[in-house]
Design a protein around this motif. Structure first.
Motif, PDB file in Angstrom:
ATOM      1  N   MET A  48       0.832  -1.196   0.000  1.00 30.96           N
ATOM      2  CA  MET A  48       0.000   0.000   0.000  1.00 30.96           C
ATOM      3  C   MET A  48       0.872   1.254   0.000  1.00 30.96           C
ATOM      4  O   MET A  48       1.940   1.296   0.599  1.00 30.96           O
ATOM      5  N   THR A  49       0.418   2.316  -0.700  1.00 34.03           N
ATOM      6  CA  THR A  49       1.139   3.574  -0.726  1.00 34.03           C
ATOM      7  C   THR A  49       1.037   4.247   0.635  1.00 34.03           C
ATOM      8  O   THR A  49      -0.046   4.344   1.211  1.00 34.03           O
ATOM      9  N   ARG A  50       2.164   4.708   1.143  1.00 33.45           N
ATOM     10  CA  ARG A  50       2.177   5.362   2.440  1.00 33.45           C
ATOM     11  C   ARG A  50       1.489   6.718   2.340  1.00 33.45           C
ATOM     12  O   ARG A  50       1.805   7.538   1.463  1.00 33.45           O
ATOM     13  N   PRO A  51       0.520   7.008   3.212  1.00 37.71           N
ATOM     14  CA  PRO A  51      -0.155   8.309   3.153  1.00 37.71           C
ATOM     15  C   PRO A  51       0.798   9.439   3.505  1.00 37.71           C
ATOM     16  O   PRO A  51       1.764   9.258   4.251  1.00 37.71           O
ATOM     17  N   THR A  52       0.524  10.616   2.960  1.00 36.49           N
ATOM     18  CA  THR A  52       1.343  11.791   3.249  1.00 36.49           C
ATOM     19  C   THR A  52       0.678  12.724   4.252  1.00 36.49           C
ATOM     20  O   THR A  52       1.341  13.540   4.876  1.00 36.49           O
ATOM     21  N   ARG A  53      -0.641  12.603   4.395  1.00 36.38           N
ATOM     22  CA  ARG A  53      -1.368  13.437   5.358  1.00 36.38           C
ATOM     23  C   ARG A  53      -2.651  12.720   5.731  1.00 36.38           C
ATOM     24  O   ARG A  53      -3.411  12.307   4.855  1.00 36.38           O
ATOM     25  N   ARG A  54      -2.866  12.568   7.018  1.00 37.72           N
ATOM     26  CA  ARG A  54      -3.988  11.749   7.495  1.00 37.72           C
ATOM     27  C   ARG A  54      -4.889  12.570   8.414  1.00 37.72           C
ATOM     28  O   ARG A  54      -4.431  13.378   9.220  1.00 37.72           O
ATOM     29  N   LEU A  55      -6.184  12.313   8.293  1.00 37.82           N
ATOM     30  CA  LEU A  55      -7.164  12.844   9.248  1.00 37.82           C
ATOM     31  C   LEU A  55      -7.773  11.673   9.998  1.00 37.82           C
ATOM     32  O   LEU A  55      -8.237  10.709   9.381  1.00 37.82           O
ATOM     33  N   VAL A  56      -7.754  11.739  11.316  1.00 42.19           N
ATOM     34  CA  VAL A  56      -8.400  10.738  12.163  1.00 42.19           C
ATOM     35  C   VAL A  56      -9.556  11.414  12.894  1.00 42.19           C
ATOM     36  O   VAL A  56      -9.377  12.464  13.513  1.00 42.19           O
ATOM     37  N   ILE A  57     -10.745  10.833  12.786  1.00 38.22           N
ATOM     38  CA  ILE A  57     -11.917  11.366  13.477  1.00 38.22           C
ATOM     39  C   ILE A  57     -12.411  10.303  14.449  1.00 38.22           C
ATOM     40  O   ILE A  57     -12.661   9.158  14.051  1.00 38.22           O
ATOM     41  N   VAL A  58     -12.548  10.671  15.712  1.00 45.23           N
ATOM     42  CA  VAL A  58     -13.010   9.753  16.747  1.00 45.23           C
ATOM     43  C   VAL A  58     -14.419  10.185  17.141  1.00 45.23           C
ATOM     44  O   VAL A  58     -14.629  11.313  17.599  1.00 45.23           O
ATOM     45  N   VAL A  59     -15.390   9.286  16.955  1.00 45.67           N
ATOM     46  CA  VAL A  59     -16.790   9.690  17.075  1.00 45.67           C
ATOM     47  C   VAL A  59     -17.661   8.450  17.207  1.00 45.67           C
ATOM     48  O   VAL A  59     -17.222   7.326  16.947  1.00 45.67           O
ATOM     49  N   ARG A  60     -18.925   8.652  17.630  1.00 42.31           N
ATOM     50  CA  ARG A  60     -19.945   7.609  17.486  1.00 42.31           C
ATOM     51  C   ARG A  60     -20.437   7.675  16.046  1.00 42.31           C
ATOM     52  O   ARG A  60     -21.261   8.499  15.701  1.00 42.31           O
ATOM     53  N   ALA A  61     -19.902   6.824  15.196  1.00 40.39           N
ATOM     54  CA  ALA A  61     -20.149   6.931  13.757  1.00 40.39           C
ATOM     55  C   ALA A  61     -21.369   6.133  13.330  1.00 40.39           C
ATOM     56  O   ALA A  61     -22.002   5.440  14.134  1.00 40.39           O
ATOM     57  N   ASP A  62     -21.697   6.237  12.023  1.00 42.67           N
ATOM     58  CA  ASP A  62     -22.748   5.391  11.460  1.00 42.67           C
ATOM     59  C   ASP A  62     -22.554   3.954  11.933  1.00 42.67           C
ATOM     60  O   ASP A  62     -21.416   3.493  12.036  1.00 42.67           O
ATOM     61  N   PRO A  63     -23.648   3.281  12.259  1.00 43.00           N
ATOM     62  CA  PRO A  63     -25.045   3.596  11.945  1.00 43.00           C
ATOM     63  C   PRO A  63     -25.812   4.347  13.032  1.00 43.00           C
ATOM     64  O   PRO A  63     -27.034   4.318  13.054  1.00 43.00           O
ATOM     65  N   VAL A  64     -25.120   4.997  13.970  1.00 41.57           N
ATOM     66  CA  VAL A  64     -25.814   5.715  15.039  1.00 41.57           C
ATOM     67  C   VAL A  64     -26.624   6.871  14.453  1.00 41.57           C
ATOM     68  O   VAL A  64     -26.134   7.619  13.607  1.00 41.57           O
ATOM     69  N   ILE A  65     -27.872   7.006  14.892  1.00 39.73           N
ATOM     70  CA  ILE A  65     -28.704   8.140  14.487  1.00 39.73           C
ATOM     71  C   ILE A  65     -28.327   9.321  15.371  1.00 39.73           C
ATOM     72  O   ILE A  65     -28.736   9.418  16.529  1.00 39.73           O
ATOM     73  N   CYS A  66     -27.506  10.183  14.823  1.00 41.48           N
ATOM     74  CA  CYS A  66     -26.955  11.289  15.597  1.00 41.48           C
ATOM     75  C   CYS A  66     -26.418  12.311  14.609  1.00 41.48           C
ATOM     76  O   CYS A  66     -25.727  11.946  13.651  1.00 41.48           O
ATOM     77  N   GLY A  67     -26.726  13.579  14.830  1.00 42.16           N
ATOM     78  CA  GLY A  67     -26.275  14.605  13.916  1.00 42.16           C
ATOM     79  C   GLY A  67     -24.771  14.641  13.765  1.00 42.16           C
ATOM     80  O   GLY A  67     -24.237  14.921  12.686  1.00 42.16           O
ATOM     81  N   HIS A  68     -24.055  14.345  14.844  1.00 35.67           N
ATOM     82  CA  HIS A  68     -22.600  14.449  14.798  1.00 35.67           C
ATOM     83  C   HIS A  68     -21.961  13.208  14.186  1.00 35.67           C
ATOM     84  O   HIS A  68     -20.804  13.246  13.781  1.00 35.67           O
ATOM     85  N   SER A  69     -22.727  12.126  14.097  1.00 34.53           N
ATOM     86  CA  SER A  69     -22.290  11.008  13.279  1.00 34.53           C
ATOM     87  C   SER A  69     -22.247  11.446  11.821  1.00 34.53           C
ATOM     88  O   SER A  69     -21.293  11.165  11.090  1.00 34.53           O
ATOM     89  N   GLY A  70     -23.284  12.165  11.406  1.00 33.06           N
ATOM     90  CA  GLY A  70     -23.310  12.716  10.055  1.00 33.06           C
ATOM     91  C   GLY A  70     -22.227  13.757   9.849  1.00 33.06           C
ATOM     92  O   GLY A  70     -21.633  13.847   8.767  1.00 33.06           O
ATOM     93  N   GLU A  71     -21.954  14.555  10.876  1.00 31.13           N
ATOM     94  CA  GLU A  71     -20.904  15.563  10.767  1.00 31.13           C
ATOM     95  C   GLU A  71     -19.544  14.906  10.525  1.00 31.13           C
ATOM     96  O   GLU A  71     -18.735  15.394   9.723  1.00 31.13           O
ATOM     97  N   ALA A  72     -19.280  13.799  11.213  1.00 31.72           N
ATOM     98  CA  ALA A  72     -18.014  13.095  11.021  1.00 31.72           C
ATOM     99  C   ALA A  72     -17.879  12.639   9.575  1.00 31.72           C
ATOM    100  O   ALA A  72     -16.821  12.767   8.949  1.00 31.72           O
ATOM    101  N   ARG A  73     -18.959  12.106   9.032  1.00 35.94           N
ATOM    102  CA  ARG A  73     -18.958  11.686   7.620  1.00 35.94           C
ATOM    103  C   ARG A  73     -18.652  12.885   6.717  1.00 35.94           C
ATOM    104  O   ARG A  73     -17.846  12.798   5.775  1.00 35.94           O
ATOM    105  N   ASN A  74     -19.274  14.007   6.992  1.00 36.18           N
ATOM    106  CA  ASN A  74     -19.095  15.184   6.148  1.00 36.18           C
ATOM    107  C   ASN A  74     -17.679  15.732   6.221  1.00 36.18           C
ATOM    108  O   ASN A  74     -17.098  16.133   5.207  1.00 36.18           O
ATOM    109  N   LEU A  75     -17.103  15.781   7.416  1.00 41.25           N
ATOM    110  CA  LEU A  75     -15.719  16.230   7.547  1.00 41.25           C
ATOM    111  C   LEU A  75     -14.775  15.278   6.822  1.00 41.25           C
ATOM    112  O   LEU A  75     -13.809  15.712   6.176  1.00 41.25           O
TER     113      LEU A  75
END
Length: 419
Positions: free
Chosen positions: A1-28
């Motif tokens: 695998m190609t080594r990434p040059t810049r990474r974003l890590v998001i720590v959240v209650r993600a999908d499939p949780v029904i939560c606005g900030h779960s959707g926000e994590a997806r959007n970011l």
């Protein structure tokens, strides 16, 4: 695998949780792919653990896929059954340590202070202690409920040590954010209460460092909707354009659905439109029982399986969208993501309350009613249904223009500027 040059890590209650900030994590995450990040990792909880907590979950087969380059990780628990919660947190924190020590320049963002921001802060300390290469910048976003439900409860119960743990971990991040001015005020107020009792200095630090970052929303998902897709959704659901009022959110006591049902019953609206209550949550069974005893029960429909693809169309074709949220000790609306989504999608007006940060979400583009006031809801329903086509079109245009400021790329750019 190609080594990434810049990474974003998001720590959240993600999908499939029904939560606005779960959707926000997806959007970011999606926005980051166009802003120089070649790898995005959403680190979250195993599905079975989410089920055990009783959180409302979307049907897994209705969760939209992520773009290539976004990886959702659900670290398995560490250790045996004797420490049920700690072992899940150990799994999540341990995975973060691994990501922080491979030398890849990383931005790590946590949504919710407890336990996500605490896990990130712990992982950064551990990573640096290993002596391995660490290039991590951290962002913590307080979404409100973790302050009202955790910090405030700790202050009221005299458990200041737990509150200090949350706030200290928060302030250890390079960038500290709150999802609304209302949320920031709560953080400072609770910090002041701790300082007054114990001589700490949390409030001054929060005032100096906490900035506002409104939730990131995928505006494109609600604009330029295909009428054919909308017709298919309505036909599948047995609905007609402008033939229903819509509530679409989590079914919890703070959302005011009981007041909406009572207001719908009192209004003349039930002669012309149906009420659709879409969502799931801890109050689902009770609210269905309340609706079943209403004199207009035959005009009330519940959906508990609305997927991401259907949501914009249900919003766009509703005669009005109603969210009569109210402040409760366990939860107060700190922004109102669904309200912004509805304003983007178009359709009939938004009716809501001035609770918490809702005013920041809707500006002057919604009909505001008092909390716990079915009579006011009834009056508002009758008024918005009586609007002329010209009045409705003007309101729809103004609401969409206001909502565009919360586009996910704009929000992410502002966060990155703070780095």
């Amino acid at each position: 695998m190609t080594r990434p040059t810049r990474r974003l890590v998001i720590v959240v209650r993600a999908d499939p949780v029904i939560c606005g900030h779960s959707g926000e994590a997806r959007n970011l995450a999606e926005a980051a792919l166009g802003r120089g990040f070649d790898e995005v990792r959403i680190v979250t909880w195993p599905i079975d653990r989410l089920v055990e907590t009783g959180l409302p979950l979307k049907p897994l087969d209705r969760v939209l896929p992520y773009s290539a380059g976004i990886h959702v990780e659900r670290p398995e628990p560490v250790g045996d059954y004797k420490v049920p919660d700690g072992r899940y947190l150990a799994g999540l924190t341990g995975r973060l340590v691994e990501l922080f020590t491979d030398g890849v320049p990383t931005v790590a963002m946590s949504l919710y202070l407890s336990p996500h921001a605490m896990a990130v802060a712990d992982a950064v300390r551990i990573a640096r202690a290993t002596g391995l290469p660490v290039d991590v910048t951290t962002v913590a976003e307080a979404v409100g409920s973790d302050v009202t439900n955790v910090v405030r409860a700790c202050v009221e119960e005299g458990r200041w040590g737990a509150a200090a743990h949350v706030l200290t971990s928060y302030l250890e991040h390079d960038v500290c954010l709150a999802v609304s001015e209302y949320t920031r005020e709560i953080i400072v107020a609770e910090a002041e209460a701790i300082d007054a009792r114990h001589g700490t200095t949390f409030a001054a630090q929060c005032r100096d460092r906490v900035a506002i970052s409104y939730p990131a929303i995928d505006t494109s998902a609600y604009l330029g909707l295909d009428p054919r897709d909308g017709r298919e959704v309505l036909e599948r659901r047995g609905l007609e354009h402008d033939g229903y009022l819509l509530f679409l959110s989590r079914l919890s006591a703070a959302k005011g659905v009981e007041d909406l049902i009572a207001g719908f019953e009192r209004s003349g609206a039930h002669h012309h439109v149906r009420l659709v209550v879409a969502g799931n949550g801890p109050e689902a069974k009770r609210l269905r029982a309340i609706a079943s005893t209403s004199t207009v029960a035959h005009r009330i429909t519940f959906f508990d399986d609305v997927g991401d693809a259907e949501k914009p169309h249900l919003m766009a074709h509703a005669a009005a969208y109603v969210l009569p949220s109210k402040p409760l000790p366990e939860f107060t609306e700190t922004f109102g993501i669904a309200l912004v989504e509805k304003m983007l999608a178009g359709g009939g007006p938004v009716i809501t309350t001035g609770t918490g940060g809702i005013g920041e979400a809707v500006g002057d583009c919604a009909v505001i009613v008092p909390v716990e006031d079915p009579a006011a809801i009834a009056k508002a329903l009758d008024e918005v249904l009586a609007l002329s086509p010209e009045q409705r079109a003007e309101a729809e245009s103004a609401a969409r223009e206001h909502a565009l400021q919360f586009d996910r790329v704009t929000i992410l750019d502002r966060i990155l500027e703070r780095l």
